[in-house]
Design a protein around this motif. Structure first.
Motif, PDB file in Angstrom:
ATOM      1  N   MET A   1      40.240  78.830  -0.735  1.00 21.58           N
ATOM      2  CA  MET A   1      42.329  78.467  -1.529  1.00 21.58           C
ATOM      3  C   MET A   1      42.643  77.847  -0.249  1.00 21.58           C
ATOM      4  O   MET A   1      43.572  76.960  -0.504  1.00 21.58           O
ATOM      5  N   THR A   2      42.797  78.673   0.951  1.00 20.61           N
ATOM      6  CA  THR A   2      44.179  78.390   1.525  1.00 20.61           C
ATOM      7  C   THR A   2      43.541  76.852   2.722  1.00 20.61           C
ATOM      8  O   THR A   2      42.533  77.204   3.107  1.00 20.61           O
ATOM      9  N   GLU A   3      44.954  76.129   3.000  1.00 21.52           N
ATOM     10  CA  GLU A   3      44.408  75.259   3.356  1.00 21.52           C
ATOM     11  C   GLU A   3      45.690  75.093   4.693  1.00 21.52           C
ATOM     12  O   GLU A   3      46.437  75.396   4.870  1.00 21.52           O
ATOM     13  N   PRO A   4      44.542  74.459   6.039  1.00 22.05           N
ATOM     14  CA  PRO A   4      45.931  74.443   7.223  1.00 22.05           C
ATOM     15  C   PRO A   4      46.801  73.137   7.494  1.00 22.05           C
ATOM     16  O   PRO A   4      47.561  73.062   7.816  1.00 22.05           O
ATOM     17  N   GLU A   5      46.776  72.558   6.818  1.00 25.65           N
ATOM     18  CA  GLU A   5      47.644  71.610   6.435  1.00 25.65           C
ATOM     19  C   GLU A   5      48.834  70.809   5.945  1.00 25.65           C
ATOM     20  O   GLU A   5      49.802  70.921   5.837  1.00 25.65           O
ATOM     21  N   VAL A   6      49.157  72.171   4.670  1.00 25.61           N
ATOM     22  CA  VAL A   6      49.828  73.187   3.610  1.00 25.61           C
ATOM     23  C   VAL A   6      50.389  74.682   4.210  1.00 25.61           C
ATOM     24  O   VAL A   6      49.770  75.239   4.436  1.00 25.61           O
ATOM     25  N   ALA A   7      51.711  74.870   3.661  1.00 29.99           N
ATOM     26  CA  ALA A   7      51.958  76.365   3.913  1.00 29.99           C
ATOM     27  C   ALA A   7      51.207  76.801   2.631  1.00 29.99           C
ATOM     28  O   ALA A   7      51.833  76.933   1.078  1.00 29.99           O
ATOM     29  N   SER A   8      50.210  77.368   2.401  1.00 31.84           N
ATOM     30  CA  SER A   8      49.080  77.799   1.629  1.00 31.84           C
ATOM     31  C   SER A   8      50.343  79.392   1.121  1.00 31.84           C
ATOM     32  O   SER A   8      50.007  79.662  -0.665  1.00 31.84           O
TER      33      SER A   8
ATOM     34  N   ASP B   1      36.707  77.326   9.228  1.00 29.96           N
ATOM     35  CA  ASP B   1      37.199  76.355   8.839  1.00 29.96           C
ATOM     36  C   ASP B   1      36.495  75.299   8.443  1.00 29.96           C
ATOM     37  O   ASP B   1      35.404  74.902   8.798  1.00 29.96           O
ATOM     38  N   ILE B   2      36.528  74.898   6.860  1.00 24.47           N
ATOM     39  CA  ILE B   2      35.713  74.032   6.419  1.00 24.47           C
ATOM     40  C   ILE B   2      35.996  72.854   5.829  1.00 24.47           C
ATOM     41  O   ILE B   2      36.962  72.701   4.944  1.00 24.47           O
ATOM     42  N   THR B   3      35.159  71.503   5.668  1.00 21.45           N
ATOM     43  CA  THR B   3      35.695  70.738   5.010  1.00 21.45           C
ATOM     44  C   THR B   3      34.112  70.149   3.550  1.00 21.45           C
ATOM     45  O   THR B   3      33.222  70.590   4.000  1.00 21.45           O
ATOM     46  N   LEU B   4      35.112  69.837   2.329  1.00 20.06           N
ATOM     47  CA  LEU B   4      34.586  69.363   1.738  1.00 20.06           C
ATOM     48  C   LEU B   4      34.561  67.695   0.952  1.00 20.06           C
ATOM     49  O   LEU B   4      35.486  67.053   1.017  1.00 20.06           O
ATOM     50  N   GLU B   5      33.423  66.788   1.479  1.00 24.68           N
ATOM     51  CA  GLU B   5      33.650  65.590   1.919  1.00 24.68           C
ATOM     52  C   GLU B   5      32.609  64.770   0.415  1.00 24.68           C
ATOM     53  O   GLU B   5      31.472  64.810   0.720  1.00 24.68           O
ATOM     54  N   HIS B   6      33.718  64.605  -0.746  1.00 24.79           N
ATOM     55  CA  HIS B   6      32.349  64.329  -1.972  1.00 24.79           C
ATOM     56  C   HIS B   6      31.341  65.208  -2.725  1.00 24.79           C
ATOM     57  O   HIS B   6      29.860  64.571  -2.058  1.00 24.79           O
TER      58      HIS B   6
END
Length: 408
Positions: A139-146, A231-236
């Protein structure tokens, strides 16, 4: 409100306490040693043999899946009945996994149990309940105040019979474990919908194409291997449309159903952690002599021991009240009590553990004792599942609402 233990809870509690005396406390150093050995061999991110062996003993003892409320799949305990058992398991941070009662798996299992389809339960819930796989919650994301989950940017876009997911997540607890096979991902399916109807939750296989696990995030220097906070990215990332939980736009509804039990479980465990810290502090001060008498005889020590006992008892009673409210009135009606205990329990645990560290002297900040790691875990929970400030704001709004309604 009656907080007496039922006969079933009495029996389970005695079995748990005996299990801890026989298998958990004597193996605390062995657990740390196995992690250190794996790390020295070049890979800390493998399951420990110790916990896997203890799981079989816990299952054989009937101490398995105690967390899941009456559903026919777990022990069938209410939240109130589970509280004293969860407290015991919380006395040692790695112990809940031994009983298949650790986060985030418990919250994920409850989510799939409550909101999943029969097919989703067969594919993911059943192996989770058997302890064959593990899971993570993204759920939590680094670019925004989660702390404000409406900020979430991760997109979940329908494309025919699939959904395509793009986003950047972090503090994805459990995703470092090689047994982690499924993520529950929260993202936006409709940015134009009303504020709390934009988000959805979807099941994503951990080995899906397009997922990159970049690194573990350390907590006060601890990487929590082999569990990890990743720390995870989901791309397509493409998953079947049937992986959607409950339906588009219902992510907040699921979150409230998931986070209520998750929050109170954290609080139950924190009370156990604080209880253990008080025990260690008291024993230590009885053994050590300073300025001509045992540290336990110094006034400042007695004041702290007394205050710690008072704080723990208050936190426990509020936790039990919240559990009772959840059982009798439902999670929504108990949201004030859940918010209150989510503020109280981590702060109580942090203070009691801090006093215990002080009583241990320099040893207290080392890994020769379990207190430094306990403090790191407790301090983290003033942020996880919502920071103190968000819960205080929710409590204040509920309180103000009582009088605002009367004025109108």
């Amino acid at each position: 409100m009656n907080f007496d233990y039922t006969p079933k809870v009495h029996a389970l509690r005695e079995k748990l306490l005996a299990f801890f005396d026989a298998h958990i406390y004597p193996n605390e150093r062995a657990f740390a040693a196995e992690i250190a050995k794996n790390r020295a061999a070049g890979n800390a991110w493998i399951p420990t043999r110790l916990i896997e062996d203890l799981k079989e003993q816990a299952r054989a003892a009937g101490l398995w899946n105690l967390f899941l409320p009456a559903s026919g799949r777990g022990a069938g305990l209410t939240n109130l009945e589970y509280a004293p058992l969860c407290e015991i398991m919380g006395r040692v941070p790695w112990a809940p996994e031994v009983f298949n009662c650790s986060a985030p798996d418990t919250g994920n299992m409850e989510t799939i149990e409550r909101y999943g389809t029969d097919a989703q339960k067969a594919q993911w819930l059943e192996p989770l309940l058997r302890g064959e796989i593990r899971s993570a919650f993204l759920m939590t994301e680094p670019e925004v105040a989660s702390s404000d989950a409406t900020n979430i940017r991760c997109s979940i876009v329908r494309d025919g019979d699939s959904y395509v997911i793009d986003g950047h997540k972090w503090w994805s607890s459990g995703a470092g474990d090689p047994r982690c096979k499924v993520y529950i991902v929260m993202g936006k399916t409709d940015p134009q919908a009303p504020k709390h109807a934009q988000q959805s939750m979807i099941l994503v296989p951990a080995d899906a194409s397009g997922i990159t696990v970049h690194r573990p995030l350390n907590v006060f220097g601890y990487d929590d291997a082999p569990h990890g906070h990743m720390d995870i990215t989901l791309e397509h990332v493409r998953v079947p449309a049937t992986n959607m939980l409950l339906g588009e736009g219902r992510g907040f509804e699921i979150a409230q159903g998931r986070l209520g039990p998750g929050r109170i479980h954290h609080c139950m465990r924190l009370i156990g952690l604080a209880e253990r810290a008080l025990e260690l502090m008291t024993k230590r001060t009885l053994e050590r002599v300073a300025f001509g008498k045992p540290i336990a005889q110094h006034g400042v020590t007695q004041e702290r021991i007394a205050e710690a006992r008072i704080m723990i008892e208050q936190a426990r009673l509020l936790t039990l009240k919240a559990a009772y409210m959840m059982d009798t009135a439902g999670n929504k009606a108990a949201r004030g009590e859940i918010a209150m205990i989510k503020v109280v329990a981590p702060n109580v645990a942090c203070q009691v553990i801090d006093w215990a560290i002080q009583a241990h002297g320099a040893g207290g900040v080392s890994d020769d004792f379990p207190l430094a790691y306990a403090y790191a875990a407790a301090r983290t929970l003033r942020l996880a599942d919502g920071p103190d400030e968000v819960h205080r704001n929710a409590i204040a709004k509920l309180e103000i609402g009582k009088y605002a309604a009367a004025r109108e």
